[in-house]
Design a protein around this motif. Structure first.
Motif, PDB file in Angstrom:
ATOM      1  N   PHE A  21       3.270   4.879  32.567  1.00  0.00           N
ATOM      2  CA  PHE A  21       4.553   4.474  31.994  1.00  0.00           C
ATOM      3  C   PHE A  21       4.968   5.453  30.899  1.00  0.00           C
ATOM      4  O   PHE A  21       6.123   5.901  30.853  1.00  0.00           O
ATOM      5  N   HIS A  22       4.031   5.798  30.020  1.00  0.00           N
ATOM      6  CA  HIS A  22       4.341   6.724  28.922  1.00  0.00           C
ATOM      7  C   HIS A  22       4.837   8.070  29.453  1.00  0.00           C
ATOM      8  O   HIS A  22       5.807   8.629  28.933  1.00  0.00           O
ATOM      9  N   ILE A  23       4.200   8.568  30.491  1.00  0.00           N
ATOM     10  CA  ILE A  23       4.594   9.875  31.026  1.00  0.00           C
ATOM     11  C   ILE A  23       5.867   9.776  31.860  1.00  0.00           C
ATOM     12  O   ILE A  23       6.847  10.476  31.599  1.00  0.00           O
ATOM     13  N   LEU A  24       5.869   8.901  32.852  1.00  0.00           N
ATOM     14  CA  LEU A  24       7.015   8.825  33.762  1.00  0.00           C
ATOM     15  C   LEU A  24       8.284   8.283  33.117  1.00  0.00           C
ATOM     16  O   LEU A  24       9.383   8.769  33.399  1.00  0.00           O
ATOM     17  N   ARG A  25       8.170   7.300  32.251  1.00  0.00           N
ATOM     18  CA  ARG A  25       9.355   6.645  31.723  1.00  0.00           C
ATOM     19  C   ARG A  25       9.726   7.071  30.300  1.00  0.00           C
ATOM     20  O   ARG A  25      10.850   6.867  29.863  1.00  0.00           O
ATOM     21  N   GLN A  26       8.745   7.656  29.556  1.00  0.00           N
ATOM     22  CA  GLN A  26       9.016   8.071  28.180  1.00  0.00           C
ATOM     23  C   GLN A  26       8.817   9.573  27.971  1.00  0.00           C
ATOM     24  O   GLN A  26       8.772  10.029  26.838  1.00  0.00           O
ATOM     25  N   ALA A  27       8.693  10.323  29.056  1.00  0.00           N
ATOM     26  CA  ALA A  27       8.550  11.784  29.023  1.00  0.00           C
ATOM     27  C   ALA A  27       7.343  12.246  28.211  1.00  0.00           C
ATOM     28  O   ALA A  27       7.395  13.252  27.518  1.00  0.00           O
ATOM     29  N   GLY A  28       6.255  11.498  28.303  1.00  0.00           N
ATOM     30  CA  GLY A  28       5.021  11.889  27.629  1.00  0.00           C
ATOM     31  C   GLY A  28       4.298  12.993  28.380  1.00  0.00           C
ATOM     32  O   GLY A  28       4.722  13.437  29.450  1.00  0.00           O
ATOM     33  N   THR A  29       3.188  13.429  27.800  1.00  0.00           N
ATOM     34  CA  THR A  29       2.359  14.465  28.413  1.00  0.00           C
ATOM     35  C   THR A  29       0.896  14.090  28.247  1.00  0.00           C
ATOM     36  O   THR A  29       0.475  13.700  27.159  1.00  0.00           O
ATOM     37  N   GLU A  30       0.136  14.219  29.324  1.00  0.00           N
ATOM     38  CA  GLU A  30      -1.302  13.971  29.222  1.00  0.00           C
ATOM     39  C   GLU A  30      -1.971  15.201  28.612  1.00  0.00           C
ATOM     40  O   GLU A  30      -1.459  16.317  28.751  1.00  0.00           O
ATOM     41  N   PRO A  31      -3.105  15.039  27.927  1.00  0.00           N
ATOM     42  CA  PRO A  31      -3.801  16.196  27.369  1.00  0.00           C
ATOM     43  C   PRO A  31      -4.238  17.165  28.473  1.00  0.00           C
ATOM     44  O   PRO A  31      -4.601  16.755  29.579  1.00  0.00           O
ATOM     45  N   ALA A  32      -4.186  18.436  28.172  1.00  0.00           N
ATOM     46  CA  ALA A  32      -4.595  19.468  29.132  1.00  0.00           C
ATOM     47  C   ALA A  32      -6.029  19.239  29.594  1.00  0.00           C
ATOM     48  O   ALA A  32      -6.873  18.786  28.827  1.00  0.00           O
ATOM     49  N   PHE A  33      -6.275  19.545  30.854  1.00  0.00           N
ATOM     50  CA  PHE A  33      -7.595  19.486  31.489  1.00  0.00           C
ATOM     51  C   PHE A  33      -8.168  18.071  31.586  1.00  0.00           C
ATOM     52  O   PHE A  33      -9.365  17.907  31.790  1.00  0.00           O
ATOM     53  N   THR A  34      -7.334  17.028  31.455  1.00  0.00           N
ATOM     54  CA  THR A  34      -7.828  15.659  31.553  1.00  0.00           C
ATOM     55  C   THR A  34      -7.332  14.946  32.805  1.00  0.00           C
ATOM     56  O   THR A  34      -7.873  13.896  33.155  1.00  0.00           O
ATOM     57  N   GLY A  35      -6.335  15.470  33.466  1.00  0.00           N
ATOM     58  CA  GLY A  35      -5.745  14.803  34.619  1.00  0.00           C
ATOM     59  C   GLY A  35      -6.625  14.842  35.849  1.00  0.00           C
ATOM     60  O   GLY A  35      -7.269  15.853  36.148  1.00  0.00           O
ATOM     61  N   ALA A  36      -6.657  13.746  36.574  1.00  0.00           N
ATOM     62  CA  ALA A  36      -7.497  13.616  37.767  1.00  0.00           C
ATOM     63  C   ALA A  36      -7.125  14.597  38.872  1.00  0.00           C
ATOM     64  O   ALA A  36      -7.973  14.934  39.694  1.00  0.00           O
ATOM     65  N   LEU A  37      -5.896  15.070  38.914  1.00  0.00           N
ATOM     66  CA  LEU A  37      -5.465  15.936  40.013  1.00  0.00           C
ATOM     67  C   LEU A  37      -5.529  17.420  39.689  1.00  0.00           C
ATOM     68  O   LEU A  37      -5.232  18.247  40.546  1.00  0.00           O
ATOM     69  N   ASN A  38      -5.929  17.765  38.490  1.00  0.00           N
ATOM     70  CA  ASN A  38      -6.001  19.178  38.123  1.00  0.00           C
ATOM     71  C   ASN A  38      -6.948  19.949  39.036  1.00  0.00           C
ATOM     72  O   ASN A  38      -6.672  21.085  39.407  1.00  0.00           O
ATOM     73  N   ASP A  39      -8.056  19.324  39.427  1.00  0.00           N
ATOM     74  CA  ASP A  39      -9.049  19.998  40.271  1.00  0.00           C
ATOM     75  C   ASP A  39      -9.025  19.511  41.714  1.00  0.00           C
ATOM     76  O   ASP A  39     -10.004  19.671  42.435  1.00  0.00           O
ATOM     77  N   GLU A  40      -7.930  18.948  42.158  1.00  0.00           N
ATOM     78  CA  GLU A  40      -7.775  18.495  43.548  1.00  0.00           C
ATOM     79  C   GLU A  40      -7.306  19.672  44.405  1.00  0.00           C
ATOM     80  O   GLU A  40      -6.261  20.246  44.130  1.00  0.00           O
TER      81      GLU A  40
END
Length: 135
Positions: A21-40
């Motif tokens: 919700f924070h990212i999609l609806r409030q234009a937030g950003t997840e911390p670098a190198f923490t996202g599950a899809l970075n290494d997919e």
């Protein structure tokens, strides 16, 4: 702006977890190198976590070393929309899902070595990976 998929904040909160919700609806950003899809790296498609709109193919993903999934072009130009973003004292181009308006990330003209020269730097939490059937 109106979108094909529109929901109230309460309805979005019912289908998204707090980070999504924070990212999609409030234009937030997840911390670098923490996202599950970075290494997919499997073959498949990346769709909007909010509405399922097909956004990127795995064949256009590349390791930009920035800590977020990066693509050199969207699946279809009409899958995403580009908006000027002058926040944080920078001039950037925000990328949103064209179907629900969800914030995905930003596009930068520094994808050198890619066919387009672009780097679509996306938040993992804004995407869902759908592997190809043969995976």
């Amino acid at each position: 702006m109106s979108y094909e998929v529109e929901r109230s904040n309460d309805e979005w909160r019912a289908v998204l977890n707090p980070q999504e919700f924070h990212i999609l609806r409030q234009a937030g950003t997840e911390p670098a190198f923490t996202g599950a899809l970075n290494d997919e790296w499997r073959a498949g498609e990346y769709v909007c976590r909010g509405c399922g709109n097909a956004l990127f193919r795995a064949q256009t993903k590349f390791d930009a070393g920035c800590g977020w999934p990066s693509f050199w072009e969207p699946l279809r130009a009409e899958s995403v929309e580009h908006l000027e973003d002058n926040s944080l004292g920078m001039r950037r181009v925000e990328v949103r899902c064209a179907r629900c308006g969800g914030h995905l990330g930003h596009v930068f003209p520094d994808g050198y070595g890619t066919p387009t020269g672009n780097r679509y730097c996306m938040n993992s939490a804004s995407l869902e990976f759908v592997p190809d059937d043969d995976e």
